[in-house]
Design a protein around this motif. Sequence first.
Motif, mmCIF file in Angstrom:
data_model
loop_
_atom_site.group_PDB
_atom_site.id
_atom_site.type_symbol
_atom_site.label_atom_id
_atom_site.label_comp_id
_atom_site.label_asym_id
_atom_site.label_seq_id
_atom_site.Cartn_x
_atom_site.Cartn_y
_atom_site.Cartn_z
ATOM 1 N N ASP A 148 -65.150 2.416 -5.173
ATOM 2 C CA ASP A 148 -64.076 2.326 -4.196
ATOM 3 C C ASP A 148 -63.121 1.181 -4.502
ATOM 4 N N ARG A 149 -63.218 0.635 -5.704
ATOM 5 C CA ARG A 149 -62.346 -0.465 -6.097
ATOM 6 C C ARG A 149 -61.173 0.069 -6.921
ATOM 7 N N THR A 150 -59.966 -0.319 -6.549
ATOM 8 C CA THR A 150 -58.777 0.125 -7.261
ATOM 9 C C THR A 150 -58.770 -0.411 -8.695
ATOM 10 N N PRO A 151 -58.570 0.462 -9.682
ATOM 11 C CA PRO A 151 -58.395 -0.030 -11.051
ATOM 12 C C PRO A 151 -57.121 -0.873 -11.139
ATOM 13 N N VAL A 152 -57.207 -1.959 -11.873
ATOM 14 C CA VAL A 152 -56.100 -2.912 -11.970
ATOM 15 C C VAL A 152 -55.842 -3.240 -13.437
ATOM 16 N N THR A 153 -54.577 -3.418 -13.767
ATOM 17 C CA THR A 153 -54.197 -3.932 -15.079
ATOM 18 C C THR A 153 -53.581 -5.307 -14.898
ATOM 19 N N VAL A 154 -53.986 -6.250 -15.716
ATOM 20 C CA VAL A 154 -53.397 -7.589 -15.709
ATOM 21 C C VAL A 154 -52.703 -7.803 -17.049
ATOM 22 N N ILE A 155 -51.415 -8.083 -16.983
ATOM 23 C CA ILE A 155 -50.601 -8.306 -18.181
ATOM 24 C C ILE A 155 -50.221 -9.777 -18.242
ATOM 25 N N GLY A 156 -50.645 -10.443 -19.305
ATOM 26 C CA GLY A 156 -50.412 -11.878 -19.454
ATOM 27 C C GLY A 156 -51.693 -12.636 -19.191
ATOM 28 N N LEU A 157 -52.231 -13.268 -20.222
ATOM 29 C CA LEU A 157 -53.531 -13.928 -20.092
ATOM 30 C C LEU A 157 -53.446 -15.411 -20.435
ATOM 31 N N GLY A 158 -52.436 -16.061 -19.872
ATOM 32 C CA GLY A 158 -52.450 -17.513 -19.866
ATOM 33 C C GLY A 158 -53.560 -17.967 -18.927
ATOM 34 N N VAL B 133 -50.192 -0.387 -19.074
ATOM 35 C CA VAL B 133 -49.499 0.104 -17.877
ATOM 36 C C VAL B 133 -50.078 1.435 -17.430
ATOM 37 N N ALA B 134 -50.374 2.301 -18.381
ATOM 38 C CA ALA B 134 -50.864 3.640 -18.052
ATOM 39 C C ALA B 134 -52.291 3.635 -17.519
ATOM 40 N N ALA B 135 -53.011 2.550 -17.705
ATOM 41 C CA ALA B 135 -54.441 2.533 -17.381
ATOM 42 C C ALA B 135 -54.729 2.450 -15.888
ATOM 43 N N SER B 136 -53.797 1.968 -15.074
ATOM 44 C CA SER B 136 -54.121 1.664 -13.674
ATOM 45 C C SER B 136 -52.953 1.995 -12.757
ATOM 46 N N PRO B 137 -53.261 2.299 -11.493
ATOM 47 C CA PRO B 137 -52.185 2.513 -10.522
ATOM 48 C C PRO B 137 -51.537 1.212 -10.071
ATOM 49 N N LEU B 138 -52.200 0.082 -10.358
ATOM 50 C CA LEU B 138 -51.711 -1.237 -9.953
ATOM 51 C C LEU B 138 -51.638 -2.123 -11.181
ATOM 52 N N ALA B 139 -50.438 -2.592 -11.496
ATOM 53 C CA ALA B 139 -50.253 -3.493 -12.633
ATOM 54 C C ALA B 139 -49.797 -4.852 -12.112
ATOM 55 N N VAL B 140 -50.509 -5.903 -12.508
ATOM 56 C CA VAL B 140 -50.192 -7.267 -12.092
ATOM 57 C C VAL B 140 -49.715 -8.035 -13.319
ATOM 58 N N ASP C 255 -43.541 4.858 -13.344
ATOM 59 C CA ASP C 255 -43.241 5.852 -12.317
ATOM 60 C C ASP C 255 -44.502 6.199 -11.530
ATOM 61 N N GLY C 256 -44.453 6.014 -10.207
ATOM 62 C CA GLY C 256 -45.584 6.323 -9.346
ATOM 63 C C GLY C 256 -46.624 5.217 -9.262
ATOM 64 N N ARG C 257 -46.409 4.116 -9.981
ATOM 65 C CA ARG C 257 -47.360 3.004 -9.947
ATOM 66 C C ARG C 257 -46.756 1.833 -9.171
ATOM 67 N N THR C 258 -47.606 0.891 -8.807
ATOM 68 C CA THR C 258 -47.144 -0.321 -8.139
ATOM 69 C C THR C 258 -47.174 -1.472 -9.132
ATOM 70 N N LEU C 259 -46.062 -2.177 -9.228
ATOM 71 C CA LEU C 259 -45.946 -3.345 -10.087
ATOM 72 C C LEU C 259 -45.908 -4.589 -9.214
ATOM 73 N N LEU D 128 -51.181 -0.603 0.868
ATOM 74 C CA LEU D 128 -52.014 0.215 -0.005
ATOM 75 C C LEU D 128 -52.918 -0.650 -0.884
ATOM 76 N N HIS D 129 -52.378 -1.740 -1.388
ATOM 77 C CA HIS D 129 -53.116 -2.541 -2.374
ATOM 78 C C HIS D 129 -53.605 -3.886 -1.826
ATOM 79 N N GLU D 130 -53.434 -4.090 -0.536
ATOM 80 C CA GLU D 130 -53.885 -5.360 0.036
ATOM 81 C C GLU D 130 -55.366 -5.637 -0.232
ATOM 82 N N PRO D 131 -56.274 -4.639 -0.099
ATOM 83 C CA PRO D 131 -57.684 -4.939 -0.378
ATOM 84 C C PRO D 131 -57.903 -5.486 -1.790
ATOM 85 N N ALA D 132 -57.208 -4.920 -2.766
ATOM 86 C CA ALA D 132 -57.350 -5.418 -4.140
ATOM 87 C C ALA D 132 -56.725 -6.797 -4.275
#
Length: 300
Positions: free
Chosen positions: A8-18, A63-70, A91-95, A150-154
């Motif tokens: 039940d956990r939203t898949p997330v992508t994190v871009i930038g690993l400083g 970007v394509a891996a998750s509905p939520l990209a951070v 398109d259709g994802r949350t950034l 929609l993404h507040e829990p994550a």
Amino acid sequence: MTQNRDADRTPVTVIGLGLMGQALAGAFLRDGHPTTVWNRTAAKAEPLIAQGATLADSIADAVAASPLAVVCLSDYDTAHKLLDPVGELLDGRTLVNLTSGTSAQARETAEWAARHGSAYLDGVILAVPPGIGTADAIILYSGPRAAFDLHEPALRSLAEATTYLGGDHTLSALHDMAVLGLMWGVLNGFLHGAALLGAAGVDPAGFVPLVRQGIGIVTDWLPGYAQQIAEGTYPALDATLDTHRAAMEHLAQESESRGVNADLPRFIQDLADRALADGRGGDGYTAMIEQFRKPSGSRS
């Protein structure tokens, strides 16, 4: 039957690993979110891969891996250089952009995301990397309410104090700049005071308890100041601006006599002189806000 706690956990992508990006990805992983990561220097992902993250082969795959990209990068220009070529994949994802910048950059990025069909949240992190995922972190968000809800829990995986400011994308950056100004004001005041006392051989450590007490007193004034600002009236409940102006001169003279830079108190004094020239001498200190509301260089 054992239930998968990640189901039940939203898949997330994190871009930038400083340092901050690594902290963000680590918090998502600890909270059970399937986490994809990407960085131009792939080696920075190794500690996260050891914790269960998936390293994307490309920014497009990330970007394509998750509905939520951070996104958490050095600046907005870097973010656009990376994301512009893969914009159609949003398109259709949350950034969610947690890159520091100005309100104008937040607005422009929101418009760019909308053209690519993406819901966009602009965010500001008020924390150091070790505080992410703890009660010490504060993260502010602005943008469409539906995307935040929609993404507040994550997003709460990153900070217990997760605050939504409103639909105007610029609000997060504006709050960030306001807090930075406050921080530097407090720190510069402390450094000037430490320099002044240091000229007399006083250990700055001995100054700290008095500073803490003073900051606490000033903090208690702020709700009343906020109400005065909202009402547009500035009663002199403790001292008039004329009285404050006289004390500013004492501080400047003391600094100069001790061989300490007096630019900061002289600058504050100059603002007060402008307020006095506007007829505010009998008002309380809050009347100084009228000077801050004027454009730089304005004397009228």
